[in-house]
Design a protein around this motif. Sequence first.
Motif, PDB file in Angstrom:
ATOM      1  N   UNK A 230       0.835  -1.203   0.000  1.00  0.00           N
ATOM      2  CA  UNK A 230       0.000   0.000   0.000  1.00  0.00           C
ATOM      3  C   UNK A 230       0.871   1.255   0.000  1.00  0.00           C
ATOM      4  N   UNK A 231       1.936   1.234   0.787  1.00  0.00           N
ATOM      5  CA  UNK A 231       2.853   2.370   0.821  1.00  0.00           C
ATOM      6  C   UNK A 231       3.418   2.645  -0.569  1.00  0.00           C
ATOM      7  N   UNK A 232       3.810   1.602  -1.260  1.00  0.00           N
ATOM      8  CA  UNK A 232       4.400   1.754  -2.593  1.00  0.00           C
ATOM      9  C   UNK A 232       3.387   2.291  -3.596  1.00  0.00           C
ATOM     10  N   UNK A 233       2.167   1.760  -3.562  1.00  0.00           N
ATOM     11  CA  UNK A 233       1.166   2.175  -4.533  1.00  0.00           C
ATOM     12  C   UNK A 233       0.647   3.594  -4.288  1.00  0.00           C
ATOM     13  N   UNK A 234       0.668   4.033  -3.045  1.00  0.00           N
ATOM     14  CA  UNK A 234       0.160   5.366  -2.728  1.00  0.00           C
ATOM     15  C   UNK A 234       1.225   6.464  -2.836  1.00  0.00           C
ATOM     16  N   UNK A 235       2.470   6.077  -3.063  1.00  0.00           N
ATOM     17  CA  UNK A 235       3.562   7.061  -3.065  1.00  0.00           C
ATOM     18  C   UNK A 235       3.349   8.165  -4.094  1.00  0.00           C
ATOM     19  N   UNK A 236       2.685   7.848  -5.200  1.00  0.00           N
ATOM     20  CA  UNK A 236       2.470   8.852  -6.252  1.00  0.00           C
ATOM     21  C   UNK A 236       1.349   9.829  -5.920  1.00  0.00           C
ATOM     22  N   UNK A 237       0.487   9.443  -4.976  1.00  0.00           N
ATOM     23  CA  UNK A 237      -0.717  10.240  -4.736  1.00  0.00           C
ATOM     24  C   UNK A 237      -0.704  11.000  -3.407  1.00  0.00           C
ATOM     25  N   UNK A 238       0.055  10.505  -2.435  1.00  0.00           N
ATOM     26  CA  UNK A 238       0.058  11.114  -1.106  1.00  0.00           C
ATOM     27  C   UNK A 238       1.350  11.896  -0.912  1.00  0.00           C
ATOM     28  N   UNK A 239       1.223  13.072  -0.336  1.00  0.00           N
ATOM     29  CA  UNK A 239       2.390  13.959  -0.190  1.00  0.00           C
ATOM     30  C   UNK A 239       3.472  13.333   0.687  1.00  0.00           C
ATOM     31  N   UNK A 240       3.084  12.804   1.858  1.00  0.00           N
ATOM     32  CA  UNK A 240       4.054  12.175   2.760  1.00  0.00           C
ATOM     33  C   UNK A 240       3.468  10.868   3.273  1.00  0.00           C
ATOM     34  N   UNK A 241       4.358   9.882   3.457  1.00  0.00           N
ATOM     35  CA  UNK A 241       3.945   8.613   4.032  1.00  0.00           C
ATOM     36  C   UNK A 241       4.964   8.150   5.067  1.00  0.00           C
ATOM     37  N   UNK A 242       4.464   7.391   6.022  1.00  0.00           N
ATOM     38  CA  UNK A 242       5.315   6.800   7.052  1.00  0.00           C
ATOM     39  C   UNK A 242       5.071   5.296   7.069  1.00  0.00           C
ATOM     40  N   UNK A 243       6.132   4.543   6.822  1.00  0.00           N
ATOM     41  CA  UNK A 243       6.047   3.086   6.810  1.00  0.00           C
ATOM     42  C   UNK A 243       6.538   2.552   8.148  1.00  0.00           C
ATOM     43  N   UNK A 244       5.653   1.839   8.869  1.00  0.00           N
ATOM     44  CA  UNK A 244       5.984   1.290  10.171  1.00  0.00           C
ATOM     45  C   UNK A 244       6.298  -0.193  10.032  1.00  0.00           C
ATOM     46  N   UNK A 245       7.544  -0.557  10.278  1.00  0.00           N
ATOM     47  CA  UNK A 245       7.959  -1.961  10.188  1.00  0.00           C
ATOM     48  C   UNK A 245       9.372  -2.095  10.738  1.00  0.00           C
ATOM     49  N   UNK A 246       9.672  -3.298  11.223  1.00  0.00           N
ATOM     50  CA  UNK A 246      11.037  -3.575  11.677  1.00  0.00           C
ATOM     51  C   UNK A 246      11.959  -3.871  10.493  1.00  0.00           C
ATOM     52  N   UNK A 247      11.353  -4.100   9.325  1.00  0.00           N
ATOM     53  CA  UNK A 247      12.116  -4.361   8.100  1.00  0.00           C
ATOM     54  C   UNK A 247      11.980  -3.152   7.177  1.00  0.00           C
ATOM     55  N   UNK A 248      13.083  -2.553   6.805  1.00  0.00           N
ATOM     56  CA  UNK A 248      13.048  -1.369   5.953  1.00  0.00           C
ATOM     57  C   UNK A 248      12.755  -1.744   4.504  1.00  0.00           C
ATOM     58  N   UNK A 249      12.124  -0.808   3.820  1.00  0.00           N
ATOM     59  CA  UNK A 249      11.883  -1.006   2.391  1.00  0.00           C
ATOM     60  C   UNK A 249      13.209  -0.929   1.637  1.00  0.00           C
ATOM     61  N   UNK A 250      13.427  -1.869   0.738  1.00  0.00           N
ATOM     62  CA  UNK A 250      14.664  -1.852  -0.042  1.00  0.00           C
ATOM     63  C   UNK A 250      14.730  -0.618  -0.938  1.00  0.00           C
ATOM     64  N   UNK A 251      13.626  -0.303  -1.557  1.00  0.00           N
ATOM     65  CA  UNK A 251      13.546   0.892  -2.391  1.00  0.00           C
ATOM     66  C   UNK A 251      12.237   1.605  -2.078  1.00  0.00           C
ATOM     67  N   UNK A 252      12.331   2.886  -1.834  1.00  0.00           N
ATOM     68  CA  UNK A 252      11.117   3.640  -1.553  1.00  0.00           C
ATOM     69  C   UNK A 252      11.273   5.058  -2.083  1.00  0.00           C
TER      70      UNK A 252
END
Length: 269
Positions: A230-252
Amino acid sequence: MADNSKEDILQLIKRVGTFLTLKISNLSRHLDSRSVVAIAGIAFTVVFSWRLLRTPSGPQRRQPKRQTTTASTSGASGPASVNAASSGNNNPSEDSRTQNVIDEFFQPVKPTLGQIVRQRLGEGRKVTCRLLGVILEESSPEGLQKQATVKSSVLEVLLEITKYCDLYLMERVLDDESEKRVIMALEDAGVFTSGGLVKDKVLFCSTENGPMSFVRQLEPDWHIDSNPEIITQLARFIRYQLYISSVKLEQHASNVSTATSLEQFFGGV
């Protein structure tokens, strides 16, 4: 003597100006402009008054010299006159004491949680947030069929966000009982008591794309989620996002921040 006093005052003003410039530049990150100006004025007044109180109020009269009757008396007066002369000069440690006074006054000010939340969110005033993995201990809709548990560590941050922003919580559930458990857990935790969040702003859906549709419709400034897709798909539409996880996104995207928890993100300033 008057010229020397003026010169001392000018030198003090220069030193204080230098100290204030350095200290205020650090404090201004956490305080508004009026607070900084007020603190600077108070500090300058305190230091300036302190130095004036230590400065002799006027020229000292020179004591008439006593005529010595013996060589031994004349010899004894030598060291005494040297000490008297040196006492009229500025103490070399005065500069150090002046700096200590200023440093003590400008001890680092720890920002409040409310200030940190406002600084992190910036101008963002509408926030959408997933419940699973962020607000709730459970990480799947299946887990909500058994229980719903609000993270105690996130409550203080959540309440501060509701004071500053228009907050919407959302989640996918598999049945009506899960929805009731979530509402009851939030109510028992006191989330609705502050007045910033109402039950109508807790949204539920039954499809996987439901939360994403909620976000697109609400058009928030910030979206907080624990689902990387969801974070990846919304990146184009939402000004800022915060991804909560113990595993970081490889590319964001550049507008996506990451943190292990909501409280860690707002506590890392």
